[in-house]
Scaffold this active site. Structure first.
Site, PDB file in Angstrom:
ATOM      1  N   GLU A 181      31.533 127.317  37.941  1.00  0.00           N
ATOM      2  CA  GLU A 181      32.148 126.396  38.559  1.00  0.00           C
ATOM      3  C   GLU A 181      32.796 127.036  40.215  1.00  0.00           C
ATOM      4  O   GLU A 181      33.968 127.193  40.309  1.00  0.00           O
ATOM      5  CB  GLU A 181      33.269 125.721  38.075  1.00  0.00           C
ATOM      6  CG  GLU A 181      33.970 124.591  38.911  1.00  0.00           C
ATOM      7  CD  GLU A 181      35.286 124.031  38.242  1.00  0.00           C
ATOM      8  OE1 GLU A 181      35.642 122.620  38.435  1.00  0.00           O
ATOM      9  OE2 GLU A 181      35.615 124.517  36.915  1.00  0.00           O
ATOM     10  N   LYS A 241      28.973 123.846  37.198  1.00  0.00           N
ATOM     11  CA  LYS A 241      29.803 122.586  37.613  1.00  0.00           C
ATOM     12  C   LYS A 241      30.329 122.499  39.223  1.00  0.00           C
ATOM     13  O   LYS A 241      30.729 123.539  39.501  1.00  0.00           O
ATOM     14  CB  LYS A 241      31.120 122.844  36.774  1.00  0.00           C
ATOM     15  CG  LYS A 241      32.115 121.544  36.947  1.00  0.00           C
ATOM     16  CD  LYS A 241      33.177 121.539  35.988  1.00  0.00           C
ATOM     17  CE  LYS A 241      34.158 120.367  36.236  1.00  0.00           C
ATOM     18  NZ  LYS A 241      35.079 120.147  35.113  1.00  0.00           N
TER      19      LYS A 241
END
Length: 297
Positions: free
Chosen positions: A177, A214
């Site tokens: 992420e 992500k």
């Protein structure tokens, strides 16, 4: 090797991943949104009890099942607690059909070259071994991009993939992420640099390895399609990043193949003072809307 039943659920599941991983730094804000003021708790332990109560209400709600919620990201303390008298990861998978993930990052370093890399994660191998033994499928690790700085973005992506390899070595699936802050003026340029850097690292992964990503919802619809379609990527999920749920859903629906992994937007509209019927109706509406945006197109 990752758990193949859980992998199949994530790979093909028509739904989204719930982010229930608020940590010490973000919990007060999450509780305030939920209607719990800071004067309601006098210690960190009481604060975490209150946020666990919110999470427990969410996961036991009738709408919170693997039909529309394919996965859930947990804070480490949540992993070690119970839902309905059962260990949290086991409850999610066995009772709700939801694949459990674990947030492993421990905060961010000071900004350098326009980015904040992750701090060191002490005892990570032990944590990963314990999590896997509890049925946790994968991890989530967050760092932040605050400027379109190529050197900074390359450093953040290199760190994400290095940590991802450590997670993979435990037979678990990493969700990398590298979040882009939604308010920066050069967000589109940062997205371009990020996509290039991620593609470079993906192309170097061995044939038998894959990761999840992500990412912040992009300015250009479909911008991350090359990542969605890359053979080394299991799924691309999107964070809400401070957008309202309506805006996040609208942006998500324009990005085919990307599914949600919302935190703040998931709990928007929920309140501690709602009775169970009102709470469950609100979370059902929320799940329906995020699910619809995730499977649009």
């Amino acid at each position: 090797m990752v758990d193949q039943d859980k992998a199949a659920k994530i790979r093909a599941g028509q739904g989204f991943i719930a982010a229930l991983d608020q940590s010490g730094g973000s919990t007060p804000k999450a509780l305030k949104q939920y209607g719990v003021a800071e004067n309601r708790y006098a210690s960190e332990a009481e604060m975490f009890d209150l946020i666990h109560g919110m999470r427990a209400r969410i996961v036991k709600a009738p709408a919170f099942t693997g039909d529309k919620v394919v996965g859930a990201i947990l804070f480490e303390q949540t992993m070690d607690r119970e839902f309905q008298g059962k260990a949290a990861p086991a409850y999610l998978w066995e009772e709700r059909g939801v694949v459990p993930f674990l947030k492993i990052d421990k905060g961010l370093e000071e900004a350098r070259n326009g980015v904040k890399t992750m701090k060191a994660i002490p005892g990570l191998d032990d944590t990963l071994s314990r999590a896997r033994s509890m049925g946790v499928f994968g991890t989530k690790e967050r760092s932040v991009i605050d400027a379109a700085d190529a050197a900074g973005i390359d450093a953040i992506v290199a760190q994400q993939f290095e940590l991802g390899r450590q997670v993979l070595s435990h037979g678990m699936m990493p969700i990398l992420e590298p979040e882009i802050t939604i308010t920066i003026p050069d967000k589109a340029a940062a997205e371009d640099m990020l996509r290039q850097s991620i593609m470079h690292h993906l192309d170097k992964l061995p044939d038998d390895e894959e990761v999840m990503l992500k990412l912040t919802l992009p300015e250009e619809a479909g911008f991350y399609s090359p990542l969605v379609n890359h053979p080394k990527v299991m799924r691309v999920v999107a964070l809400s990043g401070g957008y309202s749920r309506d805006e996040a859903n609208g942006r998500l629906a324009r990005n085919r193949g990307v599914i949600a992994s919302f935190s703040r937007a998931l709990t928007e509209g929920l309140s501690d003072d709602q009775d169970d019927a009102a709470f469950e109706a609100e979370i059902a509406r929320t799940i329906d809307s995020i699910h619809a945006a995730s499977v649009a197109g």
